[in-house]
Design a protein around this motif. Structure first.
Motif, short mmCIF file in Angstrom:
data_model
loop_
_atom_site.label_atom_id
_atom_site.label_comp_id
_atom_site.label_asym_id
_atom_site.label_seq_id
_atom_site.Cartn_x
_atom_site.Cartn_y
_atom_site.Cartn_z
N ASP A 119 -6.48 2.01 -2.83
CA ASP A 119 -7.17 0.71 -2.71
C ASP A 119 -6.92 -0.24 -3.76
O ASP A 119 -6.97 0.09 -4.93
N VAL A 120 -6.73 -1.43 -3.58
CA VAL A 120 -6.32 -2.43 -4.50
C VAL A 120 -7.30 -2.62 -5.36
O VAL A 120 -6.98 -3.09 -6.66
N SER A 121 -8.42 -2.40 -5.09
CA SER A 121 -9.66 -2.53 -6.19
C SER A 121 -9.44 -1.55 -7.65
O SER A 121 -10.08 -1.75 -8.64
N LYS A 122 -8.55 -0.57 -7.48
CA LYS A 122 -8.31 0.55 -8.51
C LYS A 122 -7.26 -0.20 -9.54
O LYS A 122 -6.90 0.56 -10.49
N MET A 149 0.80 -1.21 -0.11
CA MET A 149 -0.04 -0.05 -0.05
C MET A 149 0.78 1.24 0.00
O MET A 149 0.54 2.14 -0.57
N ASN A 150 1.99 1.22 0.73
CA ASN A 150 2.85 2.21 0.76
C ASN A 150 3.52 2.44 -0.56
O ASN A 150 3.43 3.74 -1.01
N MET A 155 2.40 5.80 -4.10
CA MET A 155 3.21 6.61 -4.91
C MET A 155 2.64 6.66 -6.23
O MET A 155 2.97 7.84 -6.97
N TYR A 156 1.77 6.02 -6.73
CA TYR A 156 1.18 5.98 -7.89
C TYR A 156 -0.45 6.41 -7.87
O TYR A 156 -1.39 6.50 -8.69
N ASP A 157 -0.69 7.32 -6.52
CA ASP A 157 -1.82 7.78 -6.25
C ASP A 157 -3.11 6.89 -5.99
O ASP A 157 -4.18 7.00 -6.65
N ILE A 158 -2.54 5.64 -5.63
CA ILE A 158 -3.68 4.60 -5.36
C ILE A 158 -3.87 4.46 -3.95
O ILE A 158 -3.00 3.82 -3.24
#
Length: 235
Positions: free
Chosen positions: A213-216, A203-204, A208-211
C-alpha cells in the motif's frame, strides 16, 4: 487602536500585532531583495541586510517608534542596494570595490602568509576548512582562494585530483533529477505518466520491498533509468 503609530505604553495585544507585522515585512524584504545579497553575502550586502534588520525591528524595541518612520529608510535602502548592484554589474572596478577581490591563500602548496595576515585568518580554522573539503595535507593544494563572500575555493594539484571519465576518455551517463512519485503516502500519478510508467509497475516494484500500500511509503522517487528509491514510514 493605533497599533502602527506612536504608542507610549504598548499592550501585549499591540505588541503581538506589531510582531506579526514585522514578520510580514521581514518576509517581503527577504523575498524581493536582490538574491545576490542572500546567496553571496559580500561585505556590502552584509551591511545592507544588517541595517535593514535594525530598521525593521525598531518598532518592536521601542513602542514610540511609528511604523511610518521606517518606510522611507526601507525604500531608500532598497533603492541604494539596487543602484549599487546595477553599477557593480556594469562596471568591474566598482564591483571589485563594493564586493571585494578574491585572495590567494595557498599557491602551489605554499602558504601566502601576508594574505593570511591581511584577512586575520587563523591557521587552525583554515586547516579545519580544508579538512571539510577532504584535504588533510596542504602540499596537495595547488590553489586555495578566499572568495569575496567568505567561501574558500580549493584546487588540488594534478596528481591529487580525482580521476574523471574525461581523463579516461570515457563518456559518462547523463545525470537526471529523480522524480517524486510518493510523498508521505500520497501517490502522484501524473509524475508516473511523465516517466511513461503506471501504478501497476510501481506496485510490482513496491512488492519487492514488502509494501502492498502506498500509504506505507514516506518517500519514493524514480530517475530516468527507472531506478526506484524507497523510504518507508516508521510504524
Amino acid at each position: 487602536m493605533n497599533v502602527f503609530g506612536v504608542i507610549k505604553n504598548i499592550s501585549l495585544l499591540e505588541y503581538l500585532i506589531r510582531t506579526l507585522a514585522v514578520g510580514i515585512i521581514s518576509f517581503l524584504v527577504g523575498r524581493f531583495i536582490m538574491k545576490r545579497a542572500i546567496n553571496q553575502f559580500t561585505a556590502y550586502d552584509f551591511t545592507v541586510v544588517w541595517i535593514l534588520g535594525a530598521i525593521i525591528a525598531a518598532p518592536l524595541i521601542d513602542g514610540e517608534i511609528s511604523f511610518t518612520y521606517i518606510i522611507i529608510p526601507l525604500l531608500t535602502l532598497f533603492f541604494w542596494h539596487y543602484i549599487v548592484s546595477l553599477l557593480s554589474f556594469k562596471n568591474r572596478n566598482l564591483g571589485l570595490f563594493f564586493n571585494g577581490k578574491p585572495m590567494i591563500l595557498i599557491e602551489d602548496g605554499k602558504i601566502i602568509r601576508k594574505n593570511f595576515k591581511k584577512q586575520f585568518i587563523n591557521i587552525d580554522l583554515f586547516l579545519s576548512q580544508l579538512r571539510l573539503k577532504n584535504i588533510f595535507d596542504i602540499s596537495e593544494v595547488k590553489y586555495a582562494i578566499l572568495e569575496p563572500d567568505g567561501h574558500l575555493s580549493v584546487i588540488k594539484k594534478e596528481p591529487n585530483r580525482y580521476i574523471t571519465p574525461a581523463d579516461l576518455n570515457l563518456t559518462a551517463k547523463p545525470i537526471s533529477l529523480p522524480v517524486v512519485v510518493i510523498n508521505d503516502g500520497k501517490l502522484f500519478e501524473e509524475n508516473l505518466k511523465n516517466l511513461k510508467l503506471n501504478k501497476e509497475w510501481l506496485m510490482n516494484n513496491l512488492s519487492m520491498y514488502d509494501i502492498d500500500d502506498v500509504s506505507k511509503v514516506y518517500l519514493a522517487t524514480i530517475d530516468n533509468y527507472k531506478k526506484l528509491y524507497i523510504a518507508k514510514k516508521d510504524i
